[in-house]
Design a protein around this motif. Sequence first.
Motif, PDB file in Angstrom:
ATOM      1  N   ILE A   1       0.839  -1.209   0.000  1.00  0.00           N
ATOM      2  CA  ILE A   1       0.000   0.000   0.000  1.00  0.00           C
ATOM      3  C   ILE A   1       0.870   1.252   0.000  1.00  0.00           C
ATOM      4  O   ILE A   1       0.576   2.225  -0.703  1.00  0.00           O
ATOM      5  CB  ILE A   1      -0.953  -0.017   1.211  1.00  0.00           C
ATOM      6  CG1 ILE A   1      -1.943  -1.178   1.079  1.00  0.00           C
ATOM      7  CG2 ILE A   1      -1.699   1.320   1.325  1.00  0.00           C
ATOM      8  CD1 ILE A   1      -2.830  -1.364   2.292  1.00  0.00           C
ATOM      9  N   SER A   2       1.959   1.220   0.745  1.00  0.00           N
ATOM     10  CA  SER A   2       2.879   2.366   0.767  1.00  0.00           C
ATOM     11  C   SER A   2       3.511   2.584  -0.604  1.00  0.00           C
ATOM     12  O   SER A   2       3.663   3.732  -1.046  1.00  0.00           O
ATOM     13  CB  SER A   2       3.973   2.146   1.817  1.00  0.00           C
ATOM     14  OG  SER A   2       3.439   2.116   3.121  1.00  0.00           O
TER      15      SER A   2
ATOM     16  N   ARG B   1       0.909   4.134  -2.755  1.00  0.00           N
ATOM     17  CA  ARG B   1       0.698   5.531  -2.335  1.00  0.00           C
ATOM     18  C   ARG B   1       1.783   6.441  -2.905  1.00  0.00           C
ATOM     19  O   ARG B   1       1.509   7.571  -3.331  1.00  0.00           O
ATOM     20  CB  ARG B   1       0.652   5.624  -0.810  1.00  0.00           C
ATOM     21  CG  ARG B   1       0.377   7.041  -0.313  1.00  0.00           C
ATOM     22  CD  ARG B   1       0.336   7.120   1.199  1.00  0.00           C
ATOM     23  NE  ARG B   1      -0.904   6.579   1.736  1.00  0.00           N
ATOM     24  CZ  ARG B   1      -1.001   5.473   2.470  1.00  0.00           C
ATOM     25  NH1 ARG B   1       0.105   4.778   2.766  1.00  0.00           N
ATOM     26  NH2 ARG B   1      -2.152   5.048   2.918  1.00  0.00           N
ATOM     27  N   ARG B   2       3.024   5.969  -2.928  1.00  0.00           N
ATOM     28  CA  ARG B   2       4.117   6.776  -3.474  1.00  0.00           C
ATOM     29  C   ARG B   2       3.927   7.020  -4.965  1.00  0.00           C
ATOM     30  O   ARG B   2       4.208   8.112  -5.472  1.00  0.00           O
ATOM     31  CB  ARG B   2       5.468   6.095  -3.205  1.00  0.00           C
ATOM     32  CG  ARG B   2       5.906   6.159  -1.745  1.00  0.00           C
ATOM     33  CD  ARG B   2       7.366   5.762  -1.600  1.00  0.00           C
ATOM     34  NE  ARG B   2       7.589   4.358  -1.934  1.00  0.00           N
ATOM     35  CZ  ARG B   2       7.491   3.354  -1.069  1.00  0.00           C
ATOM     36  NH1 ARG B   2       7.140   3.594   0.189  1.00  0.00           N
ATOM     37  NH2 ARG B   2       7.744   2.115  -1.444  1.00  0.00           N
TER      38      ARG B   2
ATOM     39  N   LEU C   1       1.021   7.102  -6.562  1.00  0.00           N
ATOM     40  CA  LEU C   1      -0.100   8.036  -6.713  1.00  0.00           C
ATOM     41  C   LEU C   1       0.326   9.455  -6.368  1.00  0.00           C
ATOM     42  O   LEU C   1      -0.105  10.419  -7.010  1.00  0.00           O
ATOM     43  CB  LEU C   1      -1.269   7.601  -5.822  1.00  0.00           C
ATOM     44  CG  LEU C   1      -1.821   6.193  -6.067  1.00  0.00           C
ATOM     45  CD1 LEU C   1      -3.008   5.929  -5.152  1.00  0.00           C
ATOM     46  CD2 LEU C   1      -2.210   6.009  -7.525  1.00  0.00           C
ATOM     47  N   SER C   2       1.186   9.594  -5.370  1.00  0.00           N
ATOM     48  CA  SER C   2       1.644  10.909  -4.951  1.00  0.00           C
ATOM     49  C   SER C   2       2.541  11.556  -5.998  1.00  0.00           C
ATOM     50  O   SER C   2       2.476  12.773  -6.219  1.00  0.00           O
ATOM     51  CB  SER C   2       2.390  10.793  -3.623  1.00  0.00           C
ATOM     52  OG  SER C   2       2.910  12.043  -3.214  1.00  0.00           O
TER      53      SER C   2
ATOM     54  N   LYS D   1      -7.945   3.833   2.587  1.00  0.00           N
ATOM     55  CA  LYS D   1      -6.630   4.191   3.122  1.00  0.00           C
ATOM     56  C   LYS D   1      -5.899   5.152   2.189  1.00  0.00           C
ATOM     57  O   LYS D   1      -5.149   6.027   2.631  1.00  0.00           O
ATOM     58  CB  LYS D   1      -5.787   2.939   3.347  1.00  0.00           C
ATOM     59  CG  LYS D   1      -6.269   2.071   4.494  1.00  0.00           C
ATOM     60  CD  LYS D   1      -5.419   0.819   4.626  1.00  0.00           C
ATOM     61  CE  LYS D   1      -5.928  -0.066   5.759  1.00  0.00           C
ATOM     62  NZ  LYS D   1      -5.133  -1.324   5.878  1.00  0.00           N
ATOM     63  N   LEU D   2      -6.123   4.979   0.890  1.00  0.00           N
ATOM     64  CA  LEU D   2      -5.471   5.838  -0.100  1.00  0.00           C
ATOM     65  C   LEU D   2      -6.242   7.140  -0.327  1.00  0.00           C
ATOM     66  O   LEU D   2      -5.770   8.014  -1.045  1.00  0.00           O
ATOM     67  CB  LEU D   2      -5.335   5.086  -1.430  1.00  0.00           C
ATOM     68  CG  LEU D   2      -4.425   3.859  -1.405  1.00  0.00           C
ATOM     69  CD1 LEU D   2      -4.547   3.093  -2.709  1.00  0.00           C
ATOM     70  CD2 LEU D   2      -2.983   4.251  -1.144  1.00  0.00           C
ATOM     71  N   ARG D   3      -7.454   7.218   0.247  1.00  0.00           N
ATOM     72  CA  ARG D   3      -8.309   8.401   0.140  1.00  0.00           C
ATOM     73  C   ARG D   3      -8.725   8.681  -1.302  1.00  0.00           C
ATOM     74  O   ARG D   3      -8.712   9.826  -1.757  1.00  0.00           O
ATOM     75  CB  ARG D   3      -7.628   9.619   0.767  1.00  0.00           C
ATOM     76  CG  ARG D   3      -7.363   9.451   2.260  1.00  0.00           C
ATOM     77  CD  ARG D   3      -6.738  10.680   2.874  1.00  0.00           C
ATOM     78  NE  ARG D   3      -6.517  10.493   4.306  1.00  0.00           N
ATOM     79  CZ  ARG D   3      -5.966  11.408   5.109  1.00  0.00           C
ATOM     80  NH1 ARG D   3      -5.586  12.581   4.604  1.00  0.00           N
ATOM     81  NH2 ARG D   3      -5.789  11.156   6.384  1.00  0.00           N
ATOM     82  N   TRP D   4      -9.092   7.612  -2.001  1.00  0.00           N
ATOM     83  CA  TRP D   4      -9.660   7.759  -3.341  1.00  0.00           C
ATOM     84  C   TRP D   4     -11.173   7.673  -3.245  1.00  0.00           C
ATOM     85  O   TRP D   4     -11.725   7.082  -2.306  1.00  0.00           O
ATOM     86  CB  TRP D   4      -9.099   6.700  -4.277  1.00  0.00           C
ATOM     87  CG  TRP D   4      -7.803   7.156  -4.883  1.00  0.00           C
ATOM     88  CD1 TRP D   4      -6.681   7.544  -4.216  1.00  0.00           C
ATOM     89  CD2 TRP D   4      -7.520   7.310  -6.272  1.00  0.00           C
ATOM     90  NE1 TRP D   4      -5.709   7.925  -5.099  1.00  0.00           N
ATOM     91  CE2 TRP D   4      -6.191   7.793  -6.376  1.00  0.00           C
ATOM     92  CE3 TRP D   4      -8.236   7.080  -7.437  1.00  0.00           C
ATOM     93  CZ2 TRP D   4      -5.577   8.056  -7.597  1.00  0.00           C
ATOM     94  CZ3 TRP D   4      -7.625   7.325  -8.658  1.00  0.00           C
ATOM     95  CH2 TRP D   4      -6.319   7.817  -8.738  1.00  0.00           C
TER      96      TRP D   4
END
Length: 299
Positions: free
Chosen positions: A7-8, A11-12, A14-15, A40-43
């Motif tokens: 997930i991390s 997330r990187r 996507l960021s 968790k990713l706030r999508w």
Amino acid sequence: MGSPSAISALRRILSSEHPQIVFLSETKLKNHEMESVKKKLRWEHILAVDCEGEGRRRRGGLALMWRSTIKIQITSFSANHIDVIVGEEDQGEWRFTGIYGFPEEENKDKTGALMIALARATELPWLCGGDFNLLLTANEKKGGDGFNAREADIFRRAMEACHFSDLGFVGYDFTWSNNRGGDANIQERLDRFFANNSWKDKFPGSFVSHLTKRKSDHLPIVISVRTAQAAGSRRPKAKRFRFEAMWLREEGSTAVVKETWHRGSDAGVNIIRTAGNCRNGVGKLSEMLLKKFVLASII
């Protein structure tokens, strides 16, 4: 995909890439578990297809996530594909299909059959991408057994039926590795984007990038969809300028910065003018990045 490290890693991506749509394959998660990942990713939106099996025997699993800035109409899905219509006020409707090719040798022809069946669904501009688990040419494989010409024929016939062209890429040649060392290492280009002519005409200048390998044995790949701003359209509200490293992958971006830098003699003035030009010159840098789509296989 359910591990904190996976997930991390996502997330990187996507960021750094700021995509509007993300297609994930081999999630090895159930629908409700992918819903938790989305939160968790706030999508905002997700369509998830359950993986098969339980525990360590889990395999497959797909997901499509998208932002509220994109209008998505789901048309069909299975364990090996997600097919949607993308509706945009300024560009009209077009189609995106995410594919996860059958990995078993005896089922490779089913990937071709799936693509051919999908080709009959609509005549819209069509973008298709994913992990096809098939190769087109011998130079798309490094190491291991010889190139399988029969599988390539399956892939070519499917491409012809869909009227697809390979959109190419910028970056490392291969998208998958078995992560073994020495002579046992195998690398292949299994992940790619295709489009038909009407999609390419609608979005000229779009380009595909192979990103740096993260958690998975696959590289994440991203397509930056280039859309020209319509003449006479309302000027967007000014936003704080931030230079995006992803612009450097666009041909001509260096020339834009150099051109503005040489307009003044004072270094401080040059810095201000260069930043200002990049802010105001949306047509030169950021207009081609209005829409981004990431394909990733992150286990």
